[in-house]
Enzyme design. Structure first.
Site, PDB file in Angstrom:
ATOM      1  N   ASN A 125       0.848  -1.198   0.000  1.00 35.60           N
ATOM      2  CA  ASN A 125       0.000   0.000   0.000  1.00 35.60           C
ATOM      3  C   ASN A 125       0.879   1.242   0.000  1.00 35.60           C
ATOM      4  OD1 ASN A 125       0.385   0.980   2.859  1.00 35.60           O
ATOM      5  ND2 ASN A 125      -0.346  -1.110   3.247  1.00 35.60           N
ATOM      6  N   LYS A 167       8.419 -17.645  -9.557  1.00 33.63           N
ATOM      7  CA  LYS A 167       7.703 -16.559 -10.213  1.00 33.63           C
ATOM      8  C   LYS A 167       6.494 -17.128 -10.967  1.00 33.63           C
ATOM      9  CE  LYS A 167       8.239 -12.868 -13.480  1.00 33.63           C
ATOM     10  NZ  LYS A 167       8.931 -12.482 -14.690  1.00 33.63           N
ATOM     11  N   ASP A 181      -4.555  -5.807   5.418  1.00 33.36           N
ATOM     12  CA  ASP A 181      -5.606  -6.592   6.059  1.00 33.36           C
ATOM     13  C   ASP A 181      -5.601  -8.033   5.557  1.00 33.36           C
ATOM     14  OD1 ASP A 181      -6.741  -4.590   7.724  1.00 33.36           O
ATOM     15  OD2 ASP A 181      -7.618  -3.648   5.962  1.00 33.36           O
TER      16      ASP A 181
HETATM   17  N1  CTP Z   1      -4.256  -2.269  12.223  1.00 31.67           N
HETATM   18  C1  CTP Z   1      -3.515  -3.252  12.808  1.00 31.67           C
HETATM   19  N2  CTP Z   1      -3.494  -4.512  12.282  1.00 31.67           N
HETATM   20  C2  CTP Z   1      -4.226  -4.813  11.184  1.00 31.67           C
HETATM   21  C3  CTP Z   1      -4.972  -3.794  10.586  1.00 31.67           C
HETATM   22  C4  CTP Z   1      -4.969  -2.549  11.122  1.00 31.67           C
HETATM   23  O1  CTP Z   1      -2.842  -2.994  13.809  1.00 31.67           O
HETATM   24  N3  CTP Z   1      -4.183  -6.019  10.690  1.00 31.67           N
HETATM   25  C5  CTP Z   1      -4.294  -0.941  12.845  1.00 31.67           C
HETATM   26  C6  CTP Z   1      -3.627   0.165  12.064  1.00 31.67           C
HETATM   27  O2  CTP Z   1      -2.264   0.339  12.436  1.00 31.67           O
HETATM   28  C7  CTP Z   1      -4.458   1.373  12.442  1.00 31.67           C
HETATM   29  C8  CTP Z   1      -5.853   0.787  12.574  1.00 31.67           C
HETATM   30  O3  CTP Z   1      -5.648  -0.565  12.918  1.00 31.67           O
HETATM   31  O4  CTP Z   1      -4.091   1.880  13.714  1.00 31.67           O
HETATM   32  C9  CTP Z   1      -6.625   0.886  11.313  1.00 31.67           C
HETATM   33  O5  CTP Z   1      -7.799   0.168  11.460  1.00 31.67           O
HETATM   34  P1  CTP Z   1      -8.413  -0.750  10.305  1.00 31.67           P
HETATM   35  O6  CTP Z   1      -9.766  -1.060  10.754  1.00 31.67           O
HETATM   36  O7  CTP Z   1      -7.669  -1.940   9.977  1.00 31.67           O
HETATM   37  O8  CTP Z   1      -8.307   0.210   9.094  1.00 31.67           O
HETATM   38  P2  CTP Z   1      -8.670  -0.136   7.633  1.00 31.67           P
HETATM   39  O9  CTP Z   1      -7.890  -1.283   7.120  1.00 31.67           O
HETATM   40  O10 CTP Z   1      -8.538   1.162   6.920  1.00 31.67           O
HETATM   41  O11 CTP Z   1     -10.148  -0.619   7.901  1.00 31.67           O
HETATM   42  P3  CTP Z   1     -11.424  -0.690   6.973  1.00 31.67           P
HETATM   43  O12 CTP Z   1     -11.035  -1.564   5.846  1.00 31.67           O
HETATM   44  O13 CTP Z   1     -12.391  -1.304   7.905  1.00 31.67           O
HETATM   45  O14 CTP Z   1     -11.683   0.736   6.640  1.00 31.67           O
END
Ligand code: CTP
Length: 410
Positions: free
Chosen positions: A217, A296, A286
């Site tokens: 990302n 590859k 996520d």
């Molecule tokens: N975070 C984390 N571990 C994950 C995902 C996120 O620690 N696996 C933490 C990030 O560092 C940040 C917060 O959670 O502090 C962000 O929340 P999150 O719900 O994961 O954000 P998005 O991925 O943007 O969520 P959504 O897709 O629900 O908008």
């Protein structure tokens, strides 16, 4: 309960390693230990050979409540808490009384006994309360050593003036225990996170698809690095668990580099144990590919490629689920309904604080500026728009206020 809610004393929670060196002022050490403990500090004592000629380790053990260390080569003591562990344990190292000899050995970078070795091995703040005859204190070589130690960031308390044990009158008396404790408490106020431990995640995580491709990302890591810098400048011991970014480590920050979300999760769990605050700034992926390929992947015969992904652990939610746990701060980068979405995350992950951040043209990922709002279960603070460095300073100030609430109200 959060670990930070217990303090209302000026040195609460601070781990002070007291080094007692050879000087008649060592007779004041038991009183100093007693006062440090009354001010809320956890004290461990190391006595040099010279120090033990003036005060017995047994006395210092009785007042500190812990065995006193004096020998670098003591195998039994090393097995209980090795000297490197002790150097890491300390939030501050106080050398009182500090003799001309220890100043010289420290200035020369020697590791000739347990105390000098610990001082070389520690990242903690080092403070000296010198005590010596007035002519020794005034000698050019001692003045030079003092300058060299100050140039390395070490602090001095005293010495004061008055009649000395040797019968002379002049500058060189060790500051009184009460003065030393007040000076430590004052520098704690100037550095509102002194004695605190803060763990921060920053940057993206990268999830490998094959040896040449990954899911990633656009996080640059700049906000998390700016926070680590601000927290270190406020006196905290900072561990920064960083995904792949091309940023320099802020001074005084311990950095742990990771690549994937699972590596970040494991490093956070290893370091979170004695932290006062955890700030999850990383843009953690996520999802990760279900079956990353060792070779590859070729495009032949693949007009469409469905990449199967599975959920990664949620680091922030897992830290929030610990008991006891640090103060837990999350970040929410959103494009719309910023505060509503952030508040929902605050509640669903059980956080103490979430920092809402609009990702758009002039703020958020890959840019210098940001706009932040701090949301807590029953409060909201707009930190405004500005550089990440400026906002990091404001956020750390707010965090310090939350951690020190007990102290501020007393
Ligand atoms: N975070 C984390 N571990 C994950 C995902 C996120 O620690 N696996 C933490 C990030 O560092 C940040 C917060 O959670 O502090 C962000 O929340 P999150 O719900 O994961 O954000 P998005 O991925 O943007 O969520 P959504 O897709 O629900 O908008």
């Amino acid at each position: 309960m959060t670990r930070s809610s217990v303090d209302n004393l000026p040195l609460s929670g601070q781990r002070i390693l007291l080094g007692v060196t050879g000087g008649i002022a060592a007779y004041k050490s038991p009183e100093l230990v007693r006062r440090l403990r009354e001010a809320g500090a956890d004290v461990r004592v190391v006595v040099t050979d010279g120090g033990s000629r003036f005060i017995t380790p047994m006395t210092l053990q009785a007042v500190s409540g812990y065995p006193v260390r004096s020998d670098l080569w003591d195998a039994t003591a090393e097995a209980a808490m090795g000297h490197i562990e002790l150097a890491r344990w300390a939030d501050r190292v106080l050398v009182a009384p500090a003799s001309a000899d220890i100043m010289a050995r420290m200035a020369a970078g020697m590791a000739s006994d347990l105390l000098t070795t610990l001082i070389l091995a520690t990242e903690a703040e080092v403070i000296l309360a010198p005590a010596m005859n007035r002519v020794m204190w005034a000698s050019p070589v001692v003045a030079e050593n003092r300058k060299r130690l100050e140039a390395r960031g070490m602090k001095f308390i005293g010495p004061g003036s008055g009649s000395q044990a040797c019968g002379e009158v002049g500058e060189g008396r060790m500051a009184e225990p009460g003065e030393i404790v007040s000076a430590l408490a004052t520098t704690t106020t100037d550095r509102p996170l002194a004695g605190r431990r803060v763990l921060i995640t920053a940057g993206p995580t990268i999830e490998d698809i094959d040896p040449v491709r990954y899911v990633g990302n656009r996080s640059s890591g700049r906000m998390g690095f700016a926070l680590a810098d601000a927290a270190a400048r406020a006196g905290a011991r900072v561990v920064l668990v960083a995904g792949p970014v091309s940023l320099d480590t802020p001074p005084g920050v311990e950095r742990v580099d990771v690549r994937s979300a699972r590596q970040m999760h494991s490093q956070v769990m290893q370091h979170v144990g004695d932290c006062d605050a955890f700030i999850g700034v990383a843009a953690v992926a996520d999802y990760r590919p279900v079956s990353p390929s060792a070779d590859k992947i070729k495009k032949e015969g693949r007009p469409v490629w469905n990449l199967e992904l599975e959920r990664n652990p949620d680091i922030l939610a897992d830290v929030a689920g610990l008991d006891p746990r640090p103060l837990v701060v999350g970040f929410a980068a959103e494009t719309g309904q910023v505060e509503e979405n952030a508040r929902a995350k605050l509640e669903s992950k059980g956080l103490d604080m979430i920092v809402a951040n609009r990702v758009g043209e002039n703020a958020g990922f890959e840019v210098e500026d940001n706009a932040l709002v701090v949301i807590e279960p029953d409060a909201r603070h707009d930190l405004g728009h500005g550089t990440k460095r400026m906002l990091a300073g404001k956020l750390i100030e707010h965090l310090a206020h939350r951690l020190n609430q007990g102290k501020d109200e007393s």
